[in-house]
Design a protein around this motif. Sequence first.
Motif, mmCIF file in Angstrom:
data_model
loop_
_atom_site.group_PDB
_atom_site.id
_atom_site.type_symbol
_atom_site.label_atom_id
_atom_site.label_comp_id
_atom_site.label_asym_id
_atom_site.label_seq_id
_atom_site.Cartn_x
_atom_site.Cartn_y
_atom_site.Cartn_z
ATOM 1 N N GLY A 191 0.868 -0.937 -0.221
ATOM 2 C CA GLY A 191 -0.153 0.040 -0.231
ATOM 3 C C GLY A 191 0.910 1.229 0.402
ATOM 4 N N ARG A 212 -7.215 2.611 -3.680
ATOM 5 C CA ARG A 212 -8.447 1.762 -1.752
ATOM 6 C C ARG A 212 -8.190 3.226 -1.314
ATOM 7 N NH1 ARG A 212 -8.941 -3.336 -2.801
ATOM 8 N NH2 ARG A 212 -9.637 -3.983 -4.983
ATOM 9 N N ASN A 215 -5.524 5.263 -1.433
ATOM 10 C CA ASN A 215 -4.215 4.682 -1.270
ATOM 11 C C ASN A 215 -3.669 4.149 -2.826
ATOM 12 O OD1 ASN A 215 -3.589 6.349 0.920
ATOM 13 N ND2 ASN A 215 -4.661 4.481 1.766
ATOM 14 N N ARG A 217 -2.586 0.280 -4.407
ATOM 15 C CA ARG A 217 -2.002 -0.856 -3.874
ATOM 16 C C ARG A 217 -2.013 -1.993 -5.093
ATOM 17 N NH1 ARG A 217 -5.051 -5.975 -4.410
ATOM 18 N NH2 ARG A 217 -5.358 -6.543 -2.306
ATOM 19 N N SER A 219 -0.326 -5.880 -5.542
ATOM 20 C CA SER A 219 -0.455 -7.445 -5.129
ATOM 21 C C SER A 219 0.255 -8.227 -6.328
ATOM 22 C CB SER A 219 -1.902 -7.426 -5.119
ATOM 23 O OG SER A 219 -1.785 -9.244 -4.747
#
Length: 238
Positions: A191, A212, A215, A217, A219
């Motif tokens: 994040g 999100r 922010n 994000r 993965s």
Amino acid sequence: MRRSEDPLRPAGAARRVRTPRDRARRLLLRAVGRRPHRRLRGRPRRGRRARRPYPLRRHPVRGLAAAVRGEWDFTVAGGYKYLLCPRGASFLTVTEEAQDALLPIHAGWVNGEDLWVNSYGPVRELARSARRFDEPPAFPSYHGAARSLALLEEIGIERIEAHDKALAARFRAGLVELGRPAVADDSTVVGIPGLGDRADALREAGVLLSARAGNLRASFHLYNSAADVDRALEVLAG
């Protein structure tokens, strides 16, 4: 509302004693989303050295490894995302010692010890295995899930975890060099505070990250490479 004002409980009535089955049923209801709940956490099995519980959602690969090793009485997992399964596949593991503490709340023909005896009417005898907690499956999803899980097993959970974390660490290090450090963590999910507005520019450059709550994000998983990390950093530096 105070307890004495509860319309479903007569004034002066004794409080109900919660049994292990009651607690297990609440856990199952929370897992399937029947009521608002806090994030589900695994709990160490009795008789084993206590460890600090962690959200399996936050460390999905580590959580899968813990389930394989049998460290938890119950684990619940959606097959989408990190397990690479089609939508509609989900999994519940239950240790033999814990089966009697969990109540099958949707028992049907698939839950019986003898499948075809329970096609009409109530289930005569629940399966002696964890199949007692099943529901009629979405067959196409599980055909795909079988191939996905076989691939994960072939590669190895430890190798996947090491790969994912190495990419996340590479991304965090690059962000520090850009002067935009990420949230400090060792998760495979990264994040970056305050960069949510860069998601559109990244998408236009072919880099798909999520925004999100303001922010950014990211993965990482086994289908990502170091080149993906470097490309994301390159776009963010521009």
